[in-house]
Motif scaffolding. Sequence first.
Motif, PDB file in Angstrom:
ATOM      1  N   ILE A 147       0.836  -1.202   0.000  1.00 58.35           N
ATOM      2  CA  ILE A 147       0.000   0.000   0.000  1.00 58.35           C
ATOM      3  C   ILE A 147       0.872   1.253   0.000  1.00 58.35           C
ATOM      4  N   GLY A 148       1.897   1.243   0.828  1.00 50.61           N
ATOM      5  CA  GLY A 148       2.765   2.408   0.942  1.00 50.61           C
ATOM      6  C   GLY A 148       3.423   2.788  -0.369  1.00 50.61           C
ATOM      7  N   LEU A 149       3.902   1.791  -1.099  1.00 54.44           N
ATOM      8  CA  LEU A 149       4.572   2.069  -2.375  1.00 54.44           C
ATOM      9  C   LEU A 149       3.617   2.678  -3.392  1.00 54.44           C
ATOM     10  N   PHE A 150       2.388   2.169  -3.418  1.00 53.09           N
ATOM     11  CA  PHE A 150       1.455   2.655  -4.430  1.00 53.09           C
ATOM     12  C   PHE A 150       0.663   3.879  -3.979  1.00 53.09           C
ATOM     13  N   VAL A 151       0.980   4.372  -2.804  1.00 52.97           N
ATOM     14  CA  VAL A 151       0.545   5.700  -2.388  1.00 52.97           C
ATOM     15  C   VAL A 151       1.700   6.678  -2.602  1.00 52.97           C
ATOM     16  N   LEU A 152       2.902   6.208  -2.330  1.00 58.40           N
ATOM     17  CA  LEU A 152       4.091   7.045  -2.479  1.00 58.40           C
ATOM     18  C   LEU A 152       4.344   7.435  -3.936  1.00 58.40           C
ATOM     19  N   LEU A 153       4.197   6.492  -4.857  1.00 61.81           N
ATOM     20  CA  LEU A 153       4.528   6.763  -6.265  1.00 61.81           C
ATOM     21  C   LEU A 153       3.655   7.865  -6.875  1.00 61.81           C
ATOM     22  N   PRO A 154       2.315   7.811  -6.748  1.00 59.54           N
ATOM     23  CA  PRO A 154       1.536   8.926  -7.277  1.00 59.54           C
ATOM     24  C   PRO A 154       1.787  10.234  -6.536  1.00 59.54           C
ATOM     25  N   GLY A 155       2.121  10.142  -5.249  1.00 58.40           N
ATOM     26  CA  GLY A 155       2.469  11.351  -4.515  1.00 58.40           C
ATOM     27  C   GLY A 155       3.738  11.988  -5.059  1.00 58.40           C
ATOM     28  N   ALA A 156       4.712  11.147  -5.395  1.00 64.13           N
ATOM     29  CA  ALA A 156       5.950  11.648  -5.995  1.00 64.13           C
ATOM     30  C   ALA A 156       5.674  12.258  -7.363  1.00 64.13           C
ATOM     31  N   TRP A 157       4.745  11.641  -8.097  1.00 66.20           N
ATOM     32  CA  TRP A 157       4.330  12.214  -9.384  1.00 66.20           C
ATOM     33  C   TRP A 157       3.780  13.623  -9.179  1.00 66.20           C
ATOM     34  N   GLY A 158       2.882  13.788  -8.216  1.00 66.25           N
ATOM     35  CA  GLY A 158       2.281  15.091  -7.963  1.00 66.25           C
ATOM     36  C   GLY A 158       3.303  16.143  -7.591  1.00 66.25           C
ATOM     37  N   ALA A 159       4.244  15.794  -6.714  1.00 66.91           N
ATOM     38  CA  ALA A 159       5.276  16.743  -6.314  1.00 66.91           C
ATOM     39  C   ALA A 159       6.159  17.121  -7.496  1.00 66.91           C
ATOM     40  N   SER A 160       6.514  16.138  -8.315  1.00 68.83           N
ATOM     41  CA  SER A 160       7.372  16.401  -9.476  1.00 68.83           C
ATOM     42  C   SER A 160       6.694  17.323 -10.475  1.00 68.83           C
ATOM     43  N   VAL A 161       5.412  17.081 -10.724  1.00 70.31           N
ATOM     44  CA  VAL A 161       4.670  17.911 -11.679  1.00 70.31           C
ATOM     45  C   VAL A 161       4.569  19.344 -11.163  1.00 70.31           C
ATOM     46  N   ALA A 162       4.273  19.496  -9.874  1.00 70.09           N
ATOM     47  CA  ALA A 162       4.140  20.835  -9.303  1.00 70.09           C
ATOM     48  C   ALA A 162       5.449  21.611  -9.404  1.00 70.09           C
ATOM     49  N   ILE A 163       6.547  20.976  -9.052  1.00 64.94           N
ATOM     50  CA  ILE A 163       7.842  21.657  -9.074  1.00 64.94           C
ATOM     51  C   ILE A 163       8.281  21.963 -10.501  1.00 64.94           C
ATOM     52  N   THR A 164       8.128  20.998 -11.398  1.00 60.29           N
ATOM     53  CA  THR A 164       8.567  21.191 -12.783  1.00 60.29           C
ATOM     54  C   THR A 164       7.747  22.259 -13.486  1.00 60.29           C
ATOM     55  N   THR A 165       6.433  22.215 -13.326  1.00 62.47           N
ATOM     56  CA  THR A 165       5.576  23.215 -13.960  1.00 62.47           C
ATOM     57  C   THR A 165       5.893  24.604 -13.443  1.00 62.47           C
ATOM     58  N   ASP A 166       6.161  24.729 -12.146  1.00 61.63           N
ATOM     59  CA  ASP A 166       6.492  26.034 -11.586  1.00 61.63           C
ATOM     60  C   ASP A 166       7.828  26.552 -12.107  1.00 61.63           C
ATOM     61  N   ARG A 167       8.728  25.659 -12.445  1.00 64.38           N
ATOM     62  CA  ARG A 167       9.997  26.105 -13.027  1.00 64.38           C
ATOM     63  C   ARG A 167       9.751  26.740 -14.394  1.00 64.38           C
ATOM     64  N   PHE A 168       8.795  26.182 -15.145  1.00 60.74           N
ATOM     65  CA  PHE A 168       8.426  26.809 -16.416  1.00 60.74           C
ATOM     66  C   PHE A 168       7.884  28.216 -16.177  1.00 60.74           C
ATOM     67  N   TRP A 169       7.032  28.331 -15.155  1.00 58.75           N
ATOM     68  CA  TRP A 169       6.411  29.620 -14.850  1.00 58.75           C
ATOM     69  C   TRP A 169       7.410  30.607 -14.263  1.00 58.75           C
ATOM     70  N   LYS A 170       8.294  30.130 -13.402  1.00 59.50           N
ATOM     71  CA  LYS A 170       9.146  31.035 -12.627  1.00 59.50           C
ATOM     72  C   LYS A 170      10.070  31.873 -13.499  1.00 59.50           C
ATOM     73  N   LYS A 171      10.732  31.222 -14.437  1.00 59.75           N
ATOM     74  CA  LYS A 171      11.717  31.915 -15.257  1.00 59.75           C
ATOM     75  C   LYS A 171      11.181  32.257 -16.643  1.00 59.75           C
ATOM     76  N   GLY A 172       9.982  31.812 -16.937  1.00 55.45           N
ATOM     77  CA  GLY A 172       9.491  31.957 -18.303  1.00 55.45           C
ATOM     78  C   GLY A 172      10.064  30.813 -19.127  1.00 55.45           C
ATOM     79  N   ASN A 173       9.435  30.489 -20.217  1.00 58.75           N
ATOM     80  CA  ASN A 173       9.888  29.352 -21.012  1.00 58.75           C
ATOM     81  C   ASN A 173       9.590  29.594 -22.481  1.00 58.75           C
ATOM     82  N   ARG A 174      10.622  29.515 -23.302  1.00 56.64           N
ATOM     83  CA  ARG A 174      10.450  29.800 -24.721  1.00 56.64           C
ATOM     84  C   ARG A 174       9.618  28.737 -25.431  1.00 56.64           C
ATOM     85  N   THR A 175       9.763  27.492 -25.000  1.00 57.32           N
ATOM     86  CA  THR A 175       9.021  26.412 -25.652  1.00 57.32           C
ATOM     87  C   THR A 175       7.523  26.653 -25.581  1.00 57.32           C
TER      88      THR A 175
END
Length: 218
Positions: A147-175
Amino acid sequence: MDGLRRADAGDPGLESSELGQIEIAVRAAGAGAVAGMAAGLVWGGIGGRIAMRILFLTSDDRVRGLTSDDGFEIGQFSAATVFLLVGTSVLGAIGGVAYGLLRRYLRGRLWLVTLAVALAAAVVGGGTFVEAEGIDFRLLEPLWLAIGLFVLLPGAWGASVAITTDRFWKKGNRTFNLEPLGSVRPVSWGASLMAWAVLVAIFIAGIVELLSDIDQLT
């Protein structure tokens, strides 16, 4: 085009225009999709297979050769793994689009947004993957680790998406032609509260489903 660029940069007259809002939403959705797809591949595809391999090694020999609820032979890497990688990437991209559209309305510090999205993704993903009626979580041992692993993995997905998307926003992104989030006029507190309410509702629905499955398994 110059008008649209000024709209993204926060011009009070143009930023609120319908066309400007749509363009900002499309660009944000694109950034979220890329972040979600990459995180889905890493955490859902690769991470999911590694998790199943770990549980294969910690479980009784009776799981050897059995087919999991997702149609894969437990503990084995095969050609079917490619479909898993593609599937989790697509699902990750869809989730990333939803986050990208919601992000601009989630007023608050990055750590708070990241924590909230990670918790919501963890319980929703956990409630989806932890199936009380299947064989995976009735045969794989120990149960707390499964149970722990399959709760942890989607949680890690959520954290990664939040941080990565904010990096696009923070500095601006040409792509994606994204201007820094700080240069876009902030949304109203009312709109932000509604966005946070949506996130809280998602969390509540996810945790109710997850706890129900855990209760049936134990």
